[in-house]
Design a protein around this motif. Structure first.
Motif, PDB file in Angstrom:
ATOM      1  N   VAL A 162       0.859  -1.192   0.000  1.00 17.91           N
ATOM      2  CA  VAL A 162       0.000   0.000   0.000  1.00 17.91           C
ATOM      3  C   VAL A 162       0.888   1.232   0.000  1.00 17.91           C
ATOM      4  O   VAL A 162       1.810   1.336   0.809  1.00 17.91           O
ATOM      5  CB  VAL A 162      -0.937   0.017   1.224  1.00 17.91           C
ATOM      6  CG1 VAL A 162      -1.781   1.286   1.234  1.00 17.91           C
ATOM      7  CG2 VAL A 162      -1.834  -1.214   1.242  1.00 17.91           C
ATOM      8  N   VAL A 163       0.613   2.161  -0.896  1.00 24.44           N
ATOM      9  CA  VAL A 163       1.373   3.415  -0.919  1.00 24.44           C
ATOM     10  C   VAL A 163       0.575   4.496  -0.195  1.00 24.44           C
ATOM     11  O   VAL A 163      -0.651   4.573  -0.315  1.00 24.44           O
ATOM     12  CB  VAL A 163       1.720   3.863  -2.364  1.00 24.44           C
ATOM     13  CG1 VAL A 163       0.484   4.117  -3.199  1.00 24.44           C
ATOM     14  CG2 VAL A 163       2.639   5.089  -2.343  1.00 24.44           C
ATOM     15  N   VAL A 164       1.281   5.296   0.596  1.00 29.57           N
ATOM     16  CA  VAL A 164       0.689   6.440   1.289  1.00 29.57           C
ATOM     17  C   VAL A 164       1.598   7.645   1.066  1.00 29.57           C
ATOM     18  O   VAL A 164       2.775   7.494   0.727  1.00 29.57           O
ATOM     19  CB  VAL A 164       0.533   6.182   2.809  1.00 29.57           C
ATOM     20  CG1 VAL A 164      -0.470   5.083   3.072  1.00 29.57           C
ATOM     21  CG2 VAL A 164       1.880   5.852   3.453  1.00 29.57           C
ATOM     22  N   THR A 165       1.046   8.835   1.238  1.00 28.89           N
ATOM     23  CA  THR A 165       1.853  10.041   1.099  1.00 28.89           C
ATOM     24  C   THR A 165       2.476  10.375   2.446  1.00 28.89           C
ATOM     25  O   THR A 165       1.770  10.422   3.465  1.00 28.89           O
ATOM     26  CB  THR A 165       0.994  11.214   0.593  1.00 28.89           C
ATOM     27  OG1 THR A 165       0.371  10.814  -0.642  1.00 28.89           O
ATOM     28  CG2 THR A 165       1.851  12.448   0.340  1.00 28.89           C
ATOM     29  N   LYS A 166       3.766  10.582   2.443  1.00 27.14           N
ATOM     30  CA  LYS A 166       4.527  10.793   3.674  1.00 27.14           C
ATOM     31  C   LYS A 166       4.003  12.003   4.448  1.00 27.14           C
ATOM     32  O   LYS A 166       3.697  13.036   3.876  1.00 27.14           O
ATOM     33  CB  LYS A 166       6.005  11.005   3.322  1.00 27.14           C
ATOM     34  CG  LYS A 166       6.950  11.098   4.512  1.00 27.14           C
ATOM     35  CD  LYS A 166       8.385  11.154   4.018  1.00 27.14           C
ATOM     36  CE  LYS A 166       9.374  11.460   5.119  1.00 27.14           C
ATOM     37  NZ  LYS A 166       9.360  10.479   6.198  1.00 27.14           N
ATOM     38  N   GLY A 167       3.866  11.842   5.765  1.00 27.14           N
ATOM     39  CA  GLY A 167       3.455  12.944   6.620  1.00 27.14           C
ATOM     40  C   GLY A 167       1.962  13.154   6.722  1.00 27.14           C
ATOM     41  O   GLY A 167       1.514  14.146   7.293  1.00 27.14           O
ATOM     42  N   THR A 168       1.161  12.209   6.182  1.00 24.76           N
ATOM     43  CA  THR A 168      -0.299  12.338   6.236  1.00 24.76           C
ATOM     44  C   THR A 168      -0.869  11.497   7.379  1.00 24.76           C
ATOM     45  O   THR A 168      -0.239  10.557   7.862  1.00 24.76           O
ATOM     46  CB  THR A 168      -0.951  11.868   4.922  1.00 24.76           C
ATOM     47  OG1 THR A 168      -0.607  10.483   4.710  1.00 24.76           O
ATOM     48  CG2 THR A 168      -0.455  12.690   3.744  1.00 24.76           C
ATOM     49  N   THR A 169      -2.088  11.838   7.805  1.00 25.88           N
ATOM     50  CA  THR A 169      -2.773  11.014   8.803  1.00 25.88           C
ATOM     51  C   THR A 169      -3.094   9.642   8.230  1.00 25.88           C
ATOM     52  O   THR A 169      -3.260   8.674   8.971  1.00 25.88           O
ATOM     53  CB  THR A 169      -4.080  11.687   9.277  1.00 25.88           C
ATOM     54  OG1 THR A 169      -4.865  12.015   8.123  1.00 25.88           O
ATOM     55  CG2 THR A 169      -3.790  12.952  10.058  1.00 25.88           C
ATOM     56  N   ASN A 170      -3.177   9.540   6.908  1.00 26.93           N
ATOM     57  CA  ASN A 170      -3.478   8.259   6.256  1.00 26.93           C
ATOM     58  C   ASN A 170      -2.359   7.246   6.483  1.00 26.93           C
ATOM     59  O   ASN A 170      -2.605   6.040   6.572  1.00 26.93           O
ATOM     60  CB  ASN A 170      -3.686   8.464   4.762  1.00 26.93           C
ATOM     61  CG  ASN A 170      -4.508   9.699   4.454  1.00 26.93           C
ATOM     62  OD1 ASN A 170      -3.962  10.702   4.006  1.00 26.93           O
ATOM     63  ND2 ASN A 170      -5.803   9.665   4.730  1.00 26.93           N
ATOM     64  N   GLU A 171      -1.133   7.753   6.557  1.00 28.40           N
ATOM     65  CA  GLU A 171       0.019   6.870   6.812  1.00 28.40           C
ATOM     66  C   GLU A 171      -0.172   6.160   8.151  1.00 28.40           C
ATOM     67  O   GLU A 171      -0.048   4.932   8.248  1.00 28.40           O
ATOM     68  CB  GLU A 171       1.310   7.695   6.810  1.00 28.40           C
ATOM     69  CG  GLU A 171       2.571   6.873   7.019  1.00 28.40           C
ATOM     70  CD  GLU A 171       3.843   7.724   6.951  1.00 28.40           C
ATOM     71  OE1 GLU A 171       4.936   7.139   7.069  1.00 28.40           O
ATOM     72  OE2 GLU A 171       3.743   8.959   6.790  1.00 28.40           O
ATOM     73  N   GLN A 172      -0.522   6.928   9.192  1.00 29.04           N
ATOM     74  CA  GLN A 172      -0.745   6.334  10.505  1.00 29.04           C
ATOM     75  C   GLN A 172      -1.976   5.433  10.492  1.00 29.04           C
ATOM     76  O   GLN A 172      -1.981   4.366  11.130  1.00 29.04           O
ATOM     77  CB  GLN A 172      -0.915   7.432  11.560  1.00 29.04           C
ATOM     78  CG  GLN A 172      -0.980   6.912  12.998  1.00 29.04           C
ATOM     79  CD  GLN A 172       0.227   6.063  13.362  1.00 29.04           C
ATOM     80  OE1 GLN A 172       1.369   6.481  13.171  1.00 29.04           O
ATOM     81  NE2 GLN A 172      -0.010   4.854  13.862  1.00 29.04           N
ATOM     82  N   ALA A 173      -3.004   5.840   9.755  1.00 28.27           N
ATOM     83  CA  ALA A 173      -4.224   5.029   9.679  1.00 28.27           C
ATOM     84  C   ALA A 173      -3.922   3.637   9.132  1.00 28.27           C
ATOM     85  O   ALA A 173      -4.446   2.632   9.629  1.00 28.27           O
ATOM     86  CB  ALA A 173      -5.270   5.726   8.810  1.00 28.27           C
ATOM     87  N   MET A 174      -3.050   3.568   8.107  1.00 32.88           N
ATOM     88  CA  MET A 174      -2.737   2.267   7.517  1.00 32.88           C
ATOM     89  C   MET A 174      -1.876   1.420   8.453  1.00 32.88           C
ATOM     90  O   MET A 174      -2.024   0.192   8.497  1.00 32.88           O
ATOM     91  CB  MET A 174      -2.055   2.448   6.158  1.00 32.88           C
ATOM     92  CG  MET A 174      -2.972   3.005   5.081  1.00 32.88           C
ATOM     93  SD  MET A 174      -4.634   2.238   5.022  1.00 32.88           S
ATOM     94  CE  MET A 174      -4.222   0.520   4.684  1.00 32.88           C
ATOM     95  N   HIS A 175      -0.996   2.052   9.209  1.00 40.08           N
ATOM     96  CA  HIS A 175      -0.234   1.292  10.216  1.00 40.08           C
ATOM     97  C   HIS A 175      -1.179   0.733  11.281  1.00 40.08           C
ATOM     98  O   HIS A 175      -1.010  -0.404  11.740  1.00 40.08           O
ATOM     99  CB  HIS A 175       0.842   2.178  10.855  1.00 40.08           C
ATOM    100  CG  HIS A 175       2.049   2.377   9.994  1.00 40.08           C
ATOM    101  ND1 HIS A 175       2.955   1.352   9.729  1.00 40.08           N
ATOM    102  CD2 HIS A 175       2.501   3.455   9.324  1.00 40.08           C
ATOM    103  CE1 HIS A 175       3.919   1.801   8.940  1.00 40.08           C
ATOM    104  NE2 HIS A 175       3.658   3.080   8.673  1.00 40.08           N
TER     105      HIS A 175
END
Length: 310
Positions: A162-175
């Motif tokens: 899964v790719v996420v944009t660095k520094g977004t809340t989405n990054e933490q959501a996927m973790h």
């Protein structure tokens, strides 16, 4: 002052978002002429620095002439007008400063920009560092996947990239999703939404996770409705706000006053429709109707109603 024609503005009020987006009025030494530091600097330089994003349509993006445009920028321009009233300068200039998901918060805290006009989620963690305007949009993390993909829920991501944009809340959501469902995800990051999209296009990821409205915007911009789809339930709740420096009650009051004027003038819903329903200046049409929650949040900002918000 440089302005886009016919700009209304967004405001907000959902209780949770209001708590997150409202700024604590901590005492701060006033700058020259009784103004708070940010407003004093704006008065001295006759300039307001707006942080913009290159690829977050329809909030903040570049038109065909590489000029920053978007819903968030129109809101910021209305705030600039109100700042002009506050500092008694009707000819303030706007300086546009490019920011990314990764450097937008430091840009505010390190005094590189005065207002961040992008697609930024207001949450309790960020509110420790910066202040937020009233609510201007509500989004949530979803997945963009190839149309032929069988991915429709978190369980379908097991062992996937899964790719996420660095520094977004989405990054933490996927973790968080990875940990909750024991998926063994390979989470890769890219510098901006355009790069994340390209990683998905190139087949280097099985899904791109970010706020649903940004995914719809990218699909519309690239005319890739036949190749990709947005799928799944919301994996996070993301209320958006305009970011500015924390600890300046006078600046907070100016921002909130702007939103209330827009709400009272019934400008917010037309502004929303301009960027989310009508055809964009770059030719695309998102056709995303306003949500009942956001519409109610805008009504709360209307001081002419004279009704309780309870």
């Amino acid at each position: 002052m440089h302005r886009s024609p016919g700009r209304p503005i967004l405001a907000g009020g959902l209780l949770l978002a209001a708590c997150l987006l409202a700024t604590a009025a901590s005492a701060q030494t006033a700058g020259s002429e009784g103004l708070s530091p940010t407003l004093a600097n704006i008065k001295n330089t006759h300039t307001v620095r707006l942080g913009y994003r290159e690829s977050s349509p329809p909030f903040s993006f570049l038109d065909h002439s590489n000029r920053p445009i978007g819903y968030s920028l129109e809101l910021c321009e209305a705030i600039v007008d109100e700042i002009g009233v506050e500092v008694d300068d009707s000819n303030l200039k706007i300086e546009y400063v490019k920011v990314t998901s990764d450097d937008r918060i430091p840009a505010v805290t390190q005094n590189k920009i005065d207002l961040e006009c992008g697609s930024t989620t207001a949450n309790a963690e960020r509110a420790k560092l910066v202040a937020f305007s009233p609510l201007m949009f509500v989004a949530g993390t979803k997945l963009m996947v190839p149309k032929a993909s069988g991915i429709a829920a978190p369980a379908d991501l097991k062992g996937k990239t899964v790719v996420v944009t660095k520094g977004t809340t989405n990054e933490q959501a996927m973790h968080n999703v990875d940990k909750k469902f024991s998926l063994g995800l390979n989470i890769v990051t890219a510098g901006d939404h355009e790069q994340s999209y390209q990683i998905l296009v190139d087949g280097k990821a099985d899904a791109f996770a970010t706020d649903d409205i940004l995914l719809y915007g990218l699909i519309a911009r690239h005319k890739s409705q036949d190749k990709f789809k947005v799928t799944g339930e919301y994996l996070s709740y993301d209320p958006y706000g305009i970011m500015f420096r924390k600890g300046e009650p006078q600046l907070t009051a100016v921002v909130e006053r702007t939103f209330r004027k827009l709400g009272s003038n019934r400008d917010l819903i037309p502004l929303y429709n301009k960027w989310f329903v009508s055809r964009l200046p770059t030719g695309e049409r998102l056709n995303v109707a306003i949500s009942p929650q956001l519409e109610e949040a805008f009504k709360v900002l209307d001081d002419t109603q004279g009704t309780s918000n309870n």
